[in-house]
Scaffold this motif. Structure first.
Motif, short mmCIF file in Angstrom:
data_model
loop_
_atom_site.label_atom_id
_atom_site.label_comp_id
_atom_site.label_asym_id
_atom_site.label_seq_id
_atom_site.Cartn_x
_atom_site.Cartn_y
_atom_site.Cartn_z
N PRO A 109 0.80 -1.23 0.00
CA PRO A 109 0.00 0.00 0.00
C PRO A 109 0.84 1.29 0.00
CG PRO A 109 -0.85 -1.55 1.62
CD PRO A 109 0.45 -2.11 1.13
N GLU A 110 2.00 1.26 0.68
CA GLU A 110 2.86 2.47 0.69
C GLU A 110 3.33 2.79 -0.73
OE1 GLU A 110 3.44 4.39 3.14
OE2 GLU A 110 2.99 3.19 4.94
N LYS A 111 3.69 1.74 -1.45
CA LYS A 111 4.13 1.90 -2.82
C LYS A 111 2.97 2.41 -3.70
CE LYS A 111 7.15 -0.92 -5.66
NZ LYS A 111 7.61 -2.28 -5.88
N GLU A 112 1.78 1.93 -3.40
CA GLU A 112 0.59 2.36 -4.14
C GLU A 112 0.34 3.87 -3.92
OE1 GLU A 112 -1.19 1.44 -6.43
OE2 GLU A 112 -3.13 2.43 -6.27
N CYS A 113 0.56 4.32 -2.70
CA CYS A 113 0.39 5.76 -2.41
C CYS A 113 1.38 6.58 -3.24
CB CYS A 113 0.64 6.05 -0.92
SG CYS A 113 -0.60 5.35 0.16
N HIS A 153 -1.51 9.10 1.07
CA HIS A 153 -0.99 8.34 2.22
C HIS A 153 -2.09 7.43 2.79
CE1 HIS A 153 -2.94 11.96 3.77
NE2 HIS A 153 -3.18 11.28 4.89
N ILE A 154 -1.64 6.58 3.71
CA ILE A 154 -2.59 5.69 4.40
C ILE A 154 -3.04 6.40 5.67
CG2 ILE A 154 -2.82 3.45 5.57
CD1 ILE A 154 -0.51 2.57 3.61
N VAL A 155 -4.32 6.34 5.91
CA VAL A 155 -4.85 7.07 7.06
C VAL A 155 -5.73 6.13 7.89
CG1 VAL A 155 -6.88 7.91 5.77
CG2 VAL A 155 -6.04 9.22 7.70
N PRO A 176 -14.04 -0.52 6.88
CA PRO A 176 -12.60 -0.66 7.11
C PRO A 176 -12.07 0.40 8.09
CG PRO A 176 -13.11 -0.83 4.76
CD PRO A 176 -14.37 -0.40 5.46
N PHE A 177 -10.96 0.08 8.72
CA PHE A 177 -10.36 1.00 9.69
C PHE A 177 -9.39 1.97 9.03
CE2 PHE A 177 -11.94 -2.36 12.36
CZ PHE A 177 -12.36 -1.69 13.50
N LYS A 178 -8.96 1.63 7.83
CA LYS A 178 -7.96 2.47 7.17
C LYS A 178 -8.36 2.75 5.73
CE LYS A 178 -4.01 1.06 9.92
NZ LYS A 178 -2.71 0.42 9.94
N ALA A 179 -7.75 3.79 5.18
CA ALA A 179 -8.01 4.12 3.78
C ALA A 179 -6.74 4.72 3.17
CB ALA A 179 -9.16 5.12 3.68
N ILE A 180 -6.76 4.77 1.84
CA ILE A 180 -5.72 5.53 1.13
C ILE A 180 -6.38 6.83 0.69
CG2 ILE A 180 -4.30 5.63 -0.96
CD1 ILE A 180 -4.07 2.61 -0.90
N THR A 181 -5.76 7.95 0.96
CA THR A 181 -6.34 9.22 0.53
C THR A 181 -5.31 10.11 -0.15
OG1 THR A 181 -7.57 11.19 1.22
CG2 THR A 181 -5.94 10.38 2.78
N MET A 182 -5.78 10.85 -1.13
CA MET A 182 -4.97 11.92 -1.71
C MET A 182 -4.55 12.84 -0.58
SD MET A 182 -6.47 14.19 -4.84
CE MET A 182 -7.03 13.10 -6.11
N GLY A 183 -3.37 13.40 -0.67
CA GLY A 183 -2.91 14.29 0.39
C GLY A 183 -3.42 15.71 0.21
N ILE A 184 -3.24 16.49 1.25
CA ILE A 184 -3.68 17.89 1.21
C ILE A 184 -2.91 18.66 0.12
CG2 ILE A 184 -3.51 20.06 2.55
CD1 ILE A 184 -5.92 18.33 3.37
#
Ligand code: F6R
Length: 252
Positions: A109-113, A153-155, A176-184
Motif C-alpha cells: 500500500p505504501e508503494k501504491e500511495c 498516504h494511508i490514514v 474498514p479501519f484504514k483508507a488511502i487518501t490523496m494528500g492535502i
C-alpha cells in the motif's frame, strides 16, 4: 472563497455539474478530481444526463478519485471503484485507462500511495477537484490531525467517519479501519476546487469551516482558505447557520 447558496440539493448539483461541463468543454485534456459518498451523486446524475443528450463527452478527460478503503479493490461492493462505475463511469465515454482510483488491495500500500501521487503529478495536477466534507471537517479522508499530510498516504479513519459511512455497509463493523487518501498537497494543487455540502446535517460543520479563516489541521477543510480558487456550494439546509458575507443565488 466564493460561496454559493442554492434553494435545494437539485440546484446545487446542477450548479456543480455545470462547472465540470465547462472544464470538459474548454480543456483539451481535462483532469477531473472526483469524490464518492452521498453528496456527489446528483452531480454525476446530471453529468450522465448531459452526456446522454450529447452535450458533453469524457473521451478526452482523465479522472483521479480522492480515496479508497484499504483492503477494498475494484470488485468489492462497497469499494469506490465500484461506486464510480455504478454512479458515473458505466454511463459515459471515459476511457477506462484514464480513470484512476487508489488500489486499496495493492500488495504494497505504501508503494501504491507513491505511485498514485506520482501519477497525479505526471498528469500536471487536477483542473477541477470535487470535494464533500465530513462531519469532522475531513476532505478526502484527510482526518483531523496535528499536521497536514502533503502526499497520498494511508490514514486511520476517525470513529466519526466510520459511523457516518456505516450506512453504505451491512453493519459498522464492516467499515474498514484504514483508507488511502490523496494528500492535502495534491488537493491544494488543483487549479480549481469545489466543495459541495448538502443537507441540514452538514450545517454545523459548514458553520465551523466558514466561520473562521484560521487554518487548523484539526479542521482539515480549513486549508481551503489558503487556496485562490475555491467555490463552496451549499443548499439552504447546509447553509442554515451561515451568516457571514452575502448570499449568492445560483442561476441555472
Ligand atoms: C469521498 C470523500 C469524503 C466525503 C465525505 C462526505 O470520496 O473523500 O471526504 O466527501 O465523507 O461524505 P458524504 O457525501 O457521504 O456526506
Amino acid at each position: 472563497m466564493e460561496v454559493i447558496i442554492t434553494k435545494d440539493r437539485s440546484e446545487a448539483s446542477q450548479y456543480v455539474a455545470e462547472m465540470f461541463m465547462n472544464v470538459l468543454a474548454l480543456k483539451d485534456r481535462p483532469v477531473l478530481g472526483l469524490a464518492t459518498g452521498g453528496t456527489p451523486k446528483g452531480v454525476y446524475g446530471r453529468l450522465i444526463d448531459a452526456y446522454t443528450r450529447g452535450e458533453i463527452t469524457f473521451h478526452h478527460a482523465l479522472s483521479f478519485n480522492l480515496d479508497e478503503y484499504l483492503g477494498l479493490g475494484k470488485d468489492d461492493e462497497q469499494g469506490y471503484a465500484r461506486y464510480m462505475k455504478e454512479n458515473l463511469f458505466q454511463f459515459v465515454d471515459f476511457k477506462s485507462e484514464n480513470t484512476h482510483i487508489p488500489n486499496g488491495k495493492a500488495p504494497d500500500p505504501e508503494k501504491e500511495c507513491a505511485r498514485y501521487s506520482d501519477l497525479i503529478h505526471a498528469q500536471g495536477g487536477i483542473d477541477i477537484q470535487l470535494l464533500g466534507i465530513g462531519d469532522n471537517g475531513h476532505i478526502g479522508f484527510n482526518e483531523p490531525a496535528k499536521t497536514f499530510k502533503r502526499h497520498t498516504h494511508i490514514v486511520e479513519l476517525d470513529e466519526k467517519t466510520r459511523e457516518a459511512n456505516a450506512r453504505f455497509f451491512d453493519k459498522k463493523d464492516d467499515v474498514p479501519f484504514k483508507a488511502i487518501t490523496m494528500g492535502i498537497g495534491e488537493i491544494m494543487q488543483s487549479r480549481r476546487i469545489v466543495l459541495l455540502a448538502l443537507g441540514e446535517h452538514k450545517a454545523e460543520i459548514m458553520e465551523r469551516f466558514l466561520g473562521t479563516e484560521d487554518i487548523d489541521p484539526e479542521l482539515p477543510a480549513s486549508i481551503l482558505h489558503a487556496h485562490q480558487h475555491v467555490t463552496v456550494v451549499m443548499d439552504e439546509a447546509a447553509a442554515k447557520n451561515y451568516r457571514k458575507g452575502e448570499k449568492h443565488e445560483a442561476t441555472d
